[in-house]
Design a protein around this motif. Structure first.
Motif, PDB file in Angstrom:
ATOM      1  N   UNK A  18       0.852  -1.196   0.000  1.00  0.00           N
ATOM      2  CA  UNK A  18       0.000   0.000   0.000  1.00  0.00           C
ATOM      3  C   UNK A  18       0.882   1.239   0.000  1.00  0.00           C
ATOM      4  N   UNK A  19       0.348   2.323  -0.537  1.00  0.00           N
ATOM      5  CA  UNK A  19       1.051   3.606  -0.538  1.00  0.00           C
ATOM      6  C   UNK A  19      -0.009   4.663  -0.265  1.00  0.00           C
ATOM      7  N   UNK A  20       0.271   5.573   0.674  1.00  0.00           N
ATOM      8  CA  UNK A  20      -0.799   6.421   1.191  1.00  0.00           C
ATOM      9  C   UNK A  20      -0.393   7.885   1.282  1.00  0.00           C
ATOM     10  N   UNK A  42       0.784   3.721  11.608  1.00  0.00           N
ATOM     11  CA  UNK A  42       1.002   3.722  13.064  1.00  0.00           C
ATOM     12  C   UNK A  42       2.453   3.360  13.380  1.00  0.00           C
ATOM     13  N   UNK A  43       2.964   2.322  12.684  1.00  0.00           N
ATOM     14  CA  UNK A  43       4.336   1.864  12.941  1.00  0.00           C
ATOM     15  C   UNK A  43       5.369   2.912  12.543  1.00  0.00           C
ATOM     16  N   UNK A  44       5.171   3.531  11.378  1.00  0.00           N
ATOM     17  CA  UNK A  44       6.229   4.380  10.822  1.00  0.00           C
ATOM     18  C   UNK A  44       6.219   5.797  11.369  1.00  0.00           C
ATOM     19  N   UNK A  45       5.024   6.360  11.619  1.00  0.00           N
ATOM     20  CA  UNK A  45       4.986   7.752  12.072  1.00  0.00           C
ATOM     21  C   UNK A  45       4.096   7.983  13.298  1.00  0.00           C
ATOM     22  N   UNK A  46       3.520   6.900  13.860  1.00  0.00           N
ATOM     23  CA  UNK A  46       2.833   6.993  15.151  1.00  0.00           C
ATOM     24  C   UNK A  46       1.482   7.699  15.165  1.00  0.00           C
ATOM     25  N   UNK A  47       0.875   7.917  13.995  1.00  0.00           N
ATOM     26  CA  UNK A  47      -0.424   8.599  13.999  1.00  0.00           C
ATOM     27  C   UNK A  47      -1.535   7.649  13.544  1.00  0.00           C
ATOM     28  N   UNK A  48      -2.791   8.087  13.734  1.00  0.00           N
ATOM     29  CA  UNK A  48      -3.921   7.324  13.192  1.00  0.00           C
ATOM     30  C   UNK A  48      -4.596   8.163  12.111  1.00  0.00           C
ATOM     31  N   UNK A  49      -5.282   7.445  11.181  1.00  0.00           N
ATOM     32  CA  UNK A  49      -5.937   8.126  10.055  1.00  0.00           C
ATOM     33  C   UNK A  49      -7.405   7.708   9.959  1.00  0.00           C
ATOM     34  N   UNK A  50      -8.164   8.478   9.182  1.00  0.00           N
ATOM     35  CA  UNK A  50      -9.573   8.156   8.939  1.00  0.00           C
ATOM     36  C   UNK A  50      -9.888   8.432   7.465  1.00  0.00           C
ATOM     37  N   UNK A  51     -11.091   8.057   7.039  1.00  0.00           N
ATOM     38  CA  UNK A  51     -11.537   8.281   5.646  1.00  0.00           C
ATOM     39  C   UNK A  51     -10.547   7.727   4.616  1.00  0.00           C
ATOM     40  N   UNK A  52     -10.127   6.483   4.792  1.00  0.00           N
ATOM     41  CA  UNK A  52      -9.208   5.866   3.815  1.00  0.00           C
ATOM     42  C   UNK A  52      -9.987   5.595   2.534  1.00  0.00           C
ATOM     43  N   UNK A  53      -9.523   6.142   1.424  1.00  0.00           N
ATOM     44  CA  UNK A  53     -10.192   5.836   0.159  1.00  0.00           C
ATOM     45  C   UNK A  53      -9.178   5.512  -0.946  1.00  0.00           C
ATOM     46  N   UNK A  91       3.281  -4.650  -6.477  1.00  0.00           N
ATOM     47  CA  UNK A  91       2.090  -4.024  -7.039  1.00  0.00           C
ATOM     48  C   UNK A  91       1.682  -2.964  -6.018  1.00  0.00           C
ATOM     49  N   UNK A  92       1.740  -1.693  -6.412  1.00  0.00           N
ATOM     50  CA  UNK A  92       1.434  -0.606  -5.485  1.00  0.00           C
ATOM     51  C   UNK A  92      -0.063  -0.301  -5.541  1.00  0.00           C
ATOM     52  N   UNK A  93      -0.710  -0.283  -4.372  1.00  0.00           N
ATOM     53  CA  UNK A  93      -2.131   0.041  -4.291  1.00  0.00           C
ATOM     54  C   UNK A  93      -2.225   1.326  -3.473  1.00  0.00           C
ATOM     55  N   UNK A  94      -2.671   2.401  -4.151  1.00  0.00           N
ATOM     56  CA  UNK A  94      -2.575   3.729  -3.539  1.00  0.00           C
ATOM     57  C   UNK A  94      -3.896   4.174  -2.910  1.00  0.00           C
ATOM     58  N   UNK A  95      -3.754   4.849  -1.772  1.00  0.00           N
ATOM     59  CA  UNK A  95      -4.902   5.380  -1.041  1.00  0.00           C
ATOM     60  C   UNK A  95      -4.619   6.816  -0.635  1.00  0.00           C
ATOM     61  N   UNK A  96      -5.707   7.537  -0.340  1.00  0.00           N
ATOM     62  CA  UNK A  96      -5.558   8.803   0.366  1.00  0.00           C
ATOM     63  C   UNK A  96      -6.327   8.664   1.674  1.00  0.00           C
TER      64      UNK A  96
END
Ligand code: ZN
Length: 275
Positions: free
Chosen positions: A149-151, A194-205, A218-223
């Protein structure tokens, strides 16, 4: 340019077939009148090189494309040389770069699946599909694909970009990580962030996807939107991370990568419009 993948080679090798010949991620190219080309069968014969792990990739506008591995540095003609595929971005048409990527991935897969992982016997190419078959125990291996994944994480009018220890060139990019067995893509997004930068996110699309055949991702991209927490880098994989507005971006990845497409998408967001 239209590429049609096909593992079956035509019965007669055409002299104008294109050869995507690689040595550890470096592609053999021919320079002619300051333009870079992919060598054809006549070039390969004139160079007297014998590629190993030859596979038929498919047809580009009806022309056969082969991949093969090479283990020599010296060529009888100075117009031929090996170039890192990623260094050819912008110098070759994008379609040829992606075919070279397929070649890289399939050669790497062939080189690492010479023997059956189950019983150790030598494998053969399966006749009816792109796969390696063990003639002793019938175990089948398909080309390996590693989903990642890539976000792009957005907070107000800023994007989170990080510097990864493994980047050879010191640029900042969006976060990425490989999917683990048993995880959904969304689980992976949450865990990696969470592992890499210690924050939480919402509205993953979902944003889009892209093969990254160096060697087999295979890169699967999200915002996603920032939900809670202050950025705290893990210090091992990530060596710096910060929020950037589109007016003060650091050095970012080159065109063609989906990482760059995510950052470009962020830059054209119109934040003055209510969502
Ligand atoms: Zn076997």
């Amino acid at each position: 340019m239209l590429f049609k993948p096909d593992f079956k080679a035509p019965p007669n090798r055409d002299g104008s077939a294109l050869w995507f010949i690689l040595d550890n991620g470096r592609l053999l190219t021919k320079t002619n009148a300051d333009r870079i080309h992919i060598p054809d069968t006549a070039d390969v014969e004139a160079l007297r090189i014998a590629p190993s792990y030859v596979v038929h990739l498919g047809f580009l506008d009806g022309q056969s494309c082969y991949a093969g591995a090479l283990d020599t540095e010296s060529f009888s003609d100075a117009n031929f040389k090996l170039n890192n595929v990623r260094a050819l971005f912008g110098l070759l048409p994008d379609e040829l770069i992606w075919i070279a990527g397929r070649a890289n991935q399939l050669i790497y897969w062939s080189q690492t699946h010479r023997y059956c992982g189950k019983c150790g016997h030598e494998t053969v190419d399966k006749a009816d599909e792109r796969a390696k078959l063990c003639p002793r125990c019938q175990h089948v291996n398909y080309p390996r694909l590693s989903p990642a994944v890539i976000v792009a994480i957005i907070k107000d009018n800023q994007i989170l970009l990080a510097r990864n220890r493994s980047f050879k060139i010191p640029f900042y990019s969006v976060l990425a990580g490989f999917v683990e067995p048993g995880e959904s893509l969304e689980d992976c997004v949450n865990r990696e962030i969470k592992e890499e930068v210690g924050i939480t996110v919402k509205n993953i699309r979902y944003f889009g996807s892209q093969p990254w055949p160096f060697p087999d991702s295979l890169m699967i991209a999200f915002v996603a939107d920032h939900a809670a927490g202050e950025v705290a880098i893990d210090g091992s994989e990530i060596i710096d991370a910060a929020w950037f507005s589109k007016d003060n971006l650091p050095k970012i990845p080159p065109r063609l990568s989906i990482a760059r497409k995510l950052i470009d998408w962020f830059c054209q967001l119109d934040r003055s419009r209510p969502e």
